[in-house]
Design a protein around this motif. Structure first.
Motif, PDB file in Angstrom:
ATOM      1  N   ASP A 161     -17.091 -36.679  -6.505  1.00 33.21           N
ATOM      2  CA  ASP A 161     -17.922 -37.688  -6.219  1.00 33.21           C
ATOM      3  C   ASP A 161     -18.921 -37.126  -5.545  1.00 33.21           C
ATOM      4  O   ASP A 161     -20.106 -37.557  -5.632  1.00 33.21           O
ATOM      5  N   ARG A 186     -25.912 -48.196  -6.628  1.00 34.29           N
ATOM      6  CA  ARG A 186     -25.153 -47.096  -5.968  1.00 34.29           C
ATOM      7  C   ARG A 186     -25.340 -47.343  -4.620  1.00 34.29           C
ATOM      8  O   ARG A 186     -24.479 -46.362  -3.615  1.00 34.29           O
ATOM      9  N   TRP A 220     -21.939 -46.573  -2.624  1.00 38.10           N
ATOM     10  CA  TRP A 220     -21.072 -45.462  -3.227  1.00 38.10           C
ATOM     11  C   TRP A 220     -20.873 -44.523  -2.373  1.00 38.10           C
ATOM     12  O   TRP A 220     -21.552 -44.224  -1.314  1.00 38.10           O
ATOM     13  N   MET A 268     -18.210 -41.064  -1.075  1.00 37.86           N
ATOM     14  CA  MET A 268     -17.714 -39.241  -1.571  1.00 37.86           C
ATOM     15  C   MET A 268     -16.191 -39.307  -0.936  1.00 37.86           C
ATOM     16  O   MET A 268     -16.098 -38.951  -0.079  1.00 37.86           O
ATOM     17  N   ASN A 269     -15.408 -39.528  -2.227  1.00 43.25           N
ATOM     18  CA  ASN A 269     -13.858 -39.491  -1.817  1.00 43.25           C
ATOM     19  C   ASN A 269     -13.472 -38.108  -2.273  1.00 43.25           C
ATOM     20  O   ASN A 269     -12.498 -37.631  -1.836  1.00 43.25           O
ATOM     21  N   GLU A 308     -21.436 -35.542  -8.066  1.00 45.48           N
ATOM     22  CA  GLU A 308     -22.334 -36.476  -8.775  1.00 45.48           C
ATOM     23  C   GLU A 308     -23.523 -36.979  -7.669  1.00 45.48           C
ATOM     24  O   GLU A 308     -24.693 -37.126  -8.235  1.00 45.48           O
TER      25      GLU A 308
END
Length: 206
Positions: A193, A183, A186, A188-189, A196
């Motif tokens: 997201d 991750r 990773w 956040m779009n 999660e």
């Protein structure tokens, strides 16, 4: 490394897909911009946020006004590099990060900065399982002129800007040891997201 590298967080995006200002959403009980600020402070000599005027002042970090608001992250990167060139400390290199990467670690950012300090490249970034990660990169301050020239010619994508520079790409042999959970990069779009990421971090703290 901390003495040679400045830090900038990009928080000037419109968050149109997300639906609200993702720099202000809480993850692990704290706004993302506060989490990112604390993380970047640990590995850099100074920290600033590239954003619109009047935003995020409550977080106690100097704001650099994005010269090209609404034009995407490349404009924010150039804004950061031009600010670094004019700062009293004039750092040679700059960690420039998106504000929406909740799983970045101090260890990875320290490694990235140290690797960049030894490199002749103007930008150093990873290529993850999802593709290139140019919004978690270490840039030489003197890359600003070439990027700005490209921007004036209509270049807007960060990877197209990187194509104008000497770049070093770090592969899995470099980053996987910092990413046991898969991750690290990773972001956040979307609101999904975010949910999660929030659930994952809350579960990890139990």
């Amino acid at each position: 490394m901390k003495q040679r590298v400045a830090g900038y967080i990009l928080a000037g995006g419109g968050s149109t897909r997300f639906g609200r200002d993702k720099a202000l959403v809480e993850v692990g009980g704290r706004p993302m911009i506060a989490r990112m600020s604390e993380l970047v402070r640990r590995v850099t000599r100074q920290l600033k946020i590239v954003a619109g005027p009047g935003k995020y002042e409550a977080f106690g970090v100097e704001i650099v006004e994005d010269r090209w608001p609404g034009e995407g992250p490349l404009g924010g990167i150039i804004t950061a590099l031009e600010d670094a060139a004019l700062s009293a400390s004039r750092p040679e290199r700059n960690l420039i990060l998106s504000c929406d990467m909740p799983f970045l670690t101090q260890e990875w950012l320290a490694f990235l900065g140290e690797r960049a300090a030894k490199s002749k490249a103007q930008v150093v970034f990873a290529h993850s399982a999802s593709g290139p990660e140019p919004l978690c990169a270490c840039w030489r301050t003197d890359a600003a002129a070439e990027l700005c020239s490209g921007f004036e010619r209509g270049v807007r994508k960060v990877m197209e800007g990187i194509a104008l520079l000497r770049a070093e790409v770090l592969d899995g042999a470099d980053w996987k040891r910092f990413d046991s959970a898969g991750r690290l990069f990773w972001n956040m779009n979307t609101a999904a997201d975010y949910e999660e990421a929030r659930r994952t971090l809350e579960a990890g703290s139990e």
